[in-house]
Every structure is written in structure tokens, then in C-alpha cells.
Design a protein around this motif. Sequence first.
Motif, PDB file in Angstrom:
ATOM      1  N   PHE A 287       5.973 -21.460  15.765  1.00 22.64           N
ATOM      2  CA  PHE A 287       6.039 -22.397  14.644  1.00 22.64           C
ATOM      3  C   PHE A 287       5.851 -21.780  13.253  1.00 22.64           C
TER       4      PHE A 287
ATOM      5  N   THR B 152       6.065 -19.173  10.012  1.00 25.98           N
ATOM      6  CA  THR B 152       6.927 -18.212   9.314  1.00 25.98           C
ATOM      7  C   THR B 152       6.273 -17.845   7.982  1.00 25.98           C
TER       8      THR B 152
ATOM      9  N   PRO C 175       6.337 -26.798  12.663  1.00 32.42           N
ATOM     10  CA  PRO C 175       6.766 -25.646  11.859  1.00 32.42           C
ATOM     11  C   PRO C 175       5.968 -25.577  10.551  1.00 32.42           C
TER      12      PRO C 175
END
Length: 294
Positions: free
Chosen positions: A29, A31, A125
Motif C-alpha cells: 500500500f 509509496t 494506499p
Amino acid sequence: MPPSIALVTSSYKGDWERCRLLCDSVDRFVTGHAVHYLLVEAADLPLFKSFEGPRRRVVSERDLLPFWLRPINDPIAAGRRLWLSPFGPPLRGWHVQQLRRIAMGAAMDEGVLVSLDSDVVFVKPFDVSHFRAGEAVRFYRRAGGMAEVEPERRPEHERWSRRAAALLGLPPEPIPAPTYITTLIAWRRDTVRALLERIGASTHRPPMMALAGSRALSECTIYGRFADEVEGRPERHLPTDERLCAVYWDGPPLDAAGLRGFLEELAPEQVALGLQSFTGTDPATIRRVVGLGD
């Protein structure tokens, strides 16, 4: 160019399965980070090495902490550890995990540290560049938060605040109304370095020696009071009371139905769960409910 971001987790062998769940959820999830550091006791290094990969490194506390802070088996509590020092009382693992994070925040190459406990699991995310706001970095500050602390826990929070004041050379009273403690927070590397310099100048001791001198220790409170009351530079620090992680602090173990109910109650901005390990909630159940496989 904005500073790069490192995720930092301090863990131990008793949380290995939960840390594996955290790592899997980060890989699924999260970044926007350059690397995820796992900080562990030297004896736990071989166990955690399996988590290493292109963007994850396992770091021994021996590479971070002074030689004079050494772990032993607790002679009273079986299976637990104590860290002995000639400069203060024996420390528990949760104290030393804080010292590791502070040391890593000063030593790492990346410009921003995002702290994750090993019993956190991401469920949505999330791009950690969210913590950057132009040249500033968001830091958690809840105005009036001290009044919201449960009465039975407030004396401990007040001790943490007074200890932060002593380390930073601030007046012990009045205790500030804001609180700075939550799960999933960001620190600036240059602020951590300046904070350690301030502690050294205020206490006339090496910073780690001063920090290890008492069990009254809250790294979030020390960082928050330094950013607020010493640096006081809004172009560097953007206060926010946004709680990105919903925490289940105490209570009985959650079963699958309880976990689903907890997920359904997440605020829109909340991207992670902090399911405290001492609640005994089964990591395998968490893994199934949040959809991270077996």
C-alpha cells in the motif's frame, strides 16, 4: 528538491510476525519512500534479515547506540529484556526502541523519518509524501490534547513533558496544553540533529547519556516541544492534528467480526490500524481481514 523519506520501525523478536505483516502491508500500500529501516537488537538481527529487500534494510542497534547501553535477560520476568547503563536505571525495550529511532533520525541519509510501530498495518494506499508541505514537514500537534488524556494516564504524560523540558532547557511549568503523541508521524532529520545538540548543551552531557538517564521518556514529546518551543519555525514545521492511524490500545483480542467493525469506523484520512500487540489480537486474523493473504 524535497528531502527523501525513510520509514523507520523499531522492533524485536516477540513482534516478528506483526512486523512481517507491517512489511507486507507497506509493500502493498505505501509509496513515496526511499527505504524502510527495521531497527533491532543485535541478537535479533539474523531473525529479521529475511525482511531485507531492495527498499528495506535491517539495522542493528549496536550501529546506533552507545557501547555502554547493553541488553541482558530480565532476571525477574522470563522472556523479557533489560538494557543496563552506568548512567541511569535499567531500561525496558520500549524505552530503547525510542532511543533507536532518535539515533536513526540523526544518522540516516534521508531528510525525513516516518515512524511506524511494528504492530501497525496499512489498509489503504498511502503516499508518504503527504508529510511534506512545500519546504515544511507536517508534525503532529494536538492543541488542548493534554486535557483529553485519560485522568489515570495524565500524570505519566505530565512526567514526560517535564522530562522533555529538563532535557531541552525549558521551564518545567506550566506544562503545555498540546500533546504530540500519536502513531504514524514524521520528523525532520535536521531537527533531530539540532534537538540532540540542544540536549547536549542544556544538560552538559552527551545527548544519549542524558536521554538514558531516566525512564520518563517520550520521544514524540521531546521532538514536539523542541519544534514548537525551541525552533518555532513554521517554514520548517507544519503542525497537524490529523490522526492517520486508528489505534486499538487496550481491550480484549479482536476477532474477524470485531476487526471488520473497526475497519468500517475508519475516518476518511485514516490509512492504517495500530493494533497494540498486548491486546493479543491474532496477526493471522488481521492478515485475512485486511486482505494480505496467508
